[in-house]
Scaffold this active site. Structure first.
Site, PDB file in Angstrom:
ATOM      1  N   GLY A  46      71.801 -80.957  77.946  1.00 42.61           N
ATOM      2  CA  GLY A  46      70.473 -81.514  77.615  1.00 42.61           C
ATOM      3  C   GLY A  46      70.180 -82.695  77.280  1.00 42.61           C
ATOM      4  N   GLN A  71      67.044 -90.624  74.159  1.00 41.21           N
ATOM      5  CA  GLN A  71      68.379 -90.840  74.436  1.00 41.21           C
ATOM      6  C   GLN A  71      68.666 -91.966  75.474  1.00 41.21           C
ATOM      7  OE1 GLN A  71      69.470 -86.574  74.209  1.00 41.21           O
ATOM      8  NE2 GLN A  71      71.188 -87.499  73.523  1.00 41.21           N
ATOM      9  N   HIS A  80      68.084 -78.612  69.448  1.00 39.32           N
ATOM     10  CA  HIS A  80      68.647 -79.754  69.207  1.00 39.32           C
ATOM     11  C   HIS A  80      67.845 -80.873  70.139  1.00 39.32           C
ATOM     12  CE1 HIS A  80      72.718 -82.102  69.681  1.00 39.32           C
ATOM     13  NE2 HIS A  80      71.663 -82.781  70.752  1.00 39.32           N
ATOM     14  N   GLU A  81      67.214 -80.536  71.306  1.00 39.40           N
ATOM     15  CA  GLU A  81      66.587 -81.650  72.010  1.00 39.40           C
ATOM     16  C   GLU A  81      65.393 -81.766  71.493  1.00 39.40           C
ATOM     17  OE1 GLU A  81      68.325 -83.138  74.087  1.00 39.40           O
ATOM     18  OE2 GLU A  81      70.059 -81.744  74.167  1.00 39.40           O
ATOM     19  N   CYS A 124      76.734 -83.972  71.465  1.00 36.82           N
ATOM     20  CA  CYS A 124      75.427 -84.794  71.577  1.00 36.82           C
ATOM     21  C   CYS A 124      75.984 -86.168  72.610  1.00 36.82           C
ATOM     22  CB  CYS A 124      74.661 -85.336  70.421  1.00 36.82           C
ATOM     23  SG  CYS A 124      73.327 -86.175  70.786  1.00 36.82           S
ATOM     24  N   LEU A 125      75.468 -86.531  73.498  1.00 36.03           N
ATOM     25  CA  LEU A 125      75.638 -87.370  74.499  1.00 36.03           C
ATOM     26  C   LEU A 125      75.555 -88.983  73.540  1.00 36.03           C
ATOM     27  CD1 LEU A 125      74.751 -86.838  77.925  1.00 36.03           C
ATOM     28  CD2 LEU A 125      76.700 -86.218  76.921  1.00 36.03           C
ATOM     29  N   HIS A 176      65.631 -84.100  68.655  1.00 32.89           N
ATOM     30  CA  HIS A 176      65.856 -85.611  69.193  1.00 32.89           C
ATOM     31  C   HIS A 176      64.224 -86.340  69.101  1.00 32.89           C
ATOM     32  CE1 HIS A 176      69.789 -86.716  70.066  1.00 32.89           C
ATOM     33  NE2 HIS A 176      69.985 -85.587  70.699  1.00 32.89           N
TER      34      HIS A 176
END
Ligand code: NI
Length: 183
Positions: free
Chosen positions: A46, A51, A139-140, A97-98, A143
Site C-alpha cells: 500500500g 509518501q 494504515h493508508e 511501512c515504506l 497516512h
C-alpha cells in the site's frame, strides 16, 4: 511512468493532513501510475500520496495473490478515502511501512471496514474490506491524516528491526522472522 522517492520518517510532510483531490487531471493520473510503480518496486502492499511527497488524499493498495485471502491480488486506487464504518471487533497484527524502513510493529486494527471515496475514474466508490486488506486500508488512510503505525503500537516494545526492504513482506505474511529481536 516514473519511480518516485519515498519520503521517510523525520520528514514533516508525513505528519501533515493531506488535501482532497478535486479533479482527476492528467497530473493525478501520472501520480497514480507512479505510485503503483513505486509501491511495486519497493515490495509495498500500500502507498499513500504523501509518501511520495504529495499531500493529496490518494492511496493505492495491492496485496500479493493469496488463495486463502479473498481481498488479495486486486489493485485498489482510492481518491479521498474515508472509513465509513469500522467493526467493533479488532485484532492485533504486524505492520510495516515504506516510510519507516527497517522496522515492523504490532498494531490493533478493526477486523473489517467500509471505505468510501472516488475511483481513479472520479466516480464514487464504496468497498468492504476484511483482515489484512482492512488493515492496509486503515494504515493508508492514517497516512492521509499524518498518522503513522508507530503512533498506534499495542505497546512501546512491540516493534522489531527487520532487514531493509522486508517490512511489507513481513506484513503480508504476518510472520515475524525468527531471527529478529525486539528493538
Ligand atoms: Ni505506511
Amino acid at each position: 511512468m516514473a519511480l518516485r522517492t519515498v519520503v521517510t520518517v523525520g520528514d514533516e510532510r508525513l505528519r501533515r493532513q493531506s488535501q482532497d483531490v478535486e479533479k482527476v487531471t492528467p497530473e493525478i493520473q501520472t501520480l497514480i501510475a507512479d505510485m503503483i510503480e513505486t509501491m511495486h518496486a519497493n515490495d509495498g502492499i500500500g502507498l499513500a500520496a504523501v509518501q511520495v511527497g504529495e499531500l493529496l488524499n490518494l492511496i493505492v493498495v495491492e496485496l500479493p495473490e493469496d488463495e486463502e485471502d479473498p481481498g488479495s491480488g486486486q489493485r485498489y486506487v482510492v481518491l479521498n478515502p474515508q472509513i465509513q464504518r469500522a467493526s467493533s471487533d479488532a485484532e492485533p497484527g504486524i505492520e510495516g511501512c515504506l516510510s519507516i524502513p527497517g522496522y515492523v510493529g504490532e498494531v490493533e486494527r478493526a477486523t473489517s471496514v467500509v471505505v468510501r471515496g472516488l475511483g481513479p475514474d472520479g466516480k464514487r466508490l464504496r468497498l468492504r474490506a476484511e483482515g489484512l486488506l482492512a488493515r492496509v486500508f486503515q494504515h493508508e488512510i492514517d497516512h492521509t491524516e499524518g498518522v503513522l503505525f508507530i503512533d498506534r503500537l499495542v505497546s512501546p516494545e512491540r516493534i522489531w528491526a527487520v532487514p531493509n526492504g522486508e517490512e511489507e513482506k513481513v506484513e503480508a505474511s504476518q510472520a515475524l522472522p525468527s531471527k529478529i529481536g525486539p528493538h
